[in-house]
Design a protein around this motif. Structure first.
Motif: not given
Length: 260
Positions: A169-170, A212-220, A225-230
Motif C-alpha cells: 500500500n502506498t 497486510m497478508a493478502d491485500t493492499a486495501d485499508l478500512v477505517t 483512526w484505526t486502519l485495518r486490512s480490508a
C-alpha cells in the motif's frame, strides 16, 4: 517542510531516539496475555512524563483522522496495522501487536514502531509478516546515505516486501522528522531508484515498512483512526528513525541505544 539538523540538534535527536527505543522495549516486555491496551497507553504516558518529554499523538489531528488522537501510543492488534487507538481490550495468546510511538524531547522528534506476537504462540503467518517488515526496514536503511534519493530507499523496501509476496500500500509510508513528527520528504514503501529527494547529512527520516497478508486495501474503524486490512488478514509494522550522516545512516531508535 524539510529540516536539515545541525550537530547540536542531532545530539538531541539521539536522546529522543534512545528514549523512544527504551519506552518501546519496556512496553514490549510488559505486554502479556491479559494486558489491557489502555494500560499500555497509561504506561507510555507515565514514561514520557517522567523523561520530561512530550507526546506527539495526544493533540495530533491530521485531515485523515478524527482528531485529536487523544492517546500516547498506537496499539494495533492483528488486522489493525496503523494508528490503532488504544481501547478496552485485553491481549490474548497469539495476538500480533504493533506499537508505534513518536515523542519530542528537547524540541526534536523520534518515531519508531515494533510488531511482535503476544504470549507463547508462534503463528507462522504472523512471524513471516514481522520478518518481512524488519528485513525491508534493514534494506531501506542500507540504501540510505548521502547522494542516495528517496526512490532508492523506497525501491529497496519494496523489493523485500514484494519479494515476500505481500501487496504494498502506498497511501502511508515513511517521512521526514525534525521539530515536528511528519515532514517532507515522503518515503513510499515501494518505488523506483534514482528518483525523488536527494538525501544529505543532517536529514532525519522515519522509515516504516508495513504490510497486510493478502491485500493492499485499508478500512477505517468507527473510531476514525484505526486502519485495518480490508479482508481481516493479519498485518505487521516496523519503523526506525535514522539520521543521514556523511558516510551512511545512523539508526537513532535502535534497541541498543534504549533509555527510559
Amino acid at each position: 517542510m524539510i529540516e536539515i539538523l545541525n550537530p547540536a540538534e542531532l545530539a538531541r535527536a539521539r536522546e529522543a531516539g534512545a528514549l523512544v527505543a527504551g519506552i518501546l522495549q519496556t512496553l514490549r516486555s510488559r505486554s502479556a496475555v491479559g494486558t489491557n491496551l489502555l494500560d499500555i497507553d497509561r504506561w507510555t504516558k507515565d514514561m514520557i512524563t517522567e523523561a520530561g518529554a512530550q507526546s506527539c499523538y495526544v493533540d495530533y489531528a491530521p485531515s485523515f483522522g478524527r482528531g485529536p488522537f487523544g492517546h500516547h501510543v498506537c496499539t494495533s492488534v492483528n488486522d489493525a496495522v496503523l494508528h490503532g487507538r488504544p481501547h478496552d481490550y485485553a491481549l490474548a495468546d497469539g495476538d500480533l501487536l504493533s506499537l508505534d510511538l513518536a515523542v519530542s524531547l528537547g524540541g526534536i522528534v523520534a518515531d519508531s514502531a515494533v510488531s511482535f506476537v503476544v504470549g507463547g504462540s508462534e503463528p507462522p503467518e504472523s512471524l513471516a509478516l514481522i520478518s518481512a517488515t524488519e528485513r525491508a526496514l534493514s534494506a531501506g536503511i542500507a540504501a540510505a546515505g548521502p547522494g542516495a534519493r528517496t526512490g532508492d530507499v523506497s525501491a529497496a523496501i519494496g523489493a523485500v516486501l514484494g519479494g515476500a509476496g505481500y501487496p504494498v500500500n502506498t497511501q502511508f509510508g515513511g517521512h521526514g522528522v525534525g521539530s515536528t513528527m511528519h515532514q517532507d520528504p515522503h518515503v513510499s514503501n515501494t518505488g523506483r531508484p534514482g528518483r525523488g529527494y536527494p538525501l544529505r547529512p543532517g536529514l532525519l527520516l522515519a522509515l516504516e515498512p508495513w504490510v497486510m497478508a493478502d491485500t493492499a486495501d485499508l478500512v477505517t474503524d468507527a473510531d476514525g483512526w484505526t486502519l485495518r486490512s480490508a479482508t481481516g488478514c493479519r498485518t505487521a509494522h516496523s519503523e526506525h528513525t535514522i539520521a543521514i550522516t556523511d558516510d551512511g545512516a545512523e539508526i537513532l531508535t535502535a534497541p541498543e541505544r534504549a533509555r527510559v
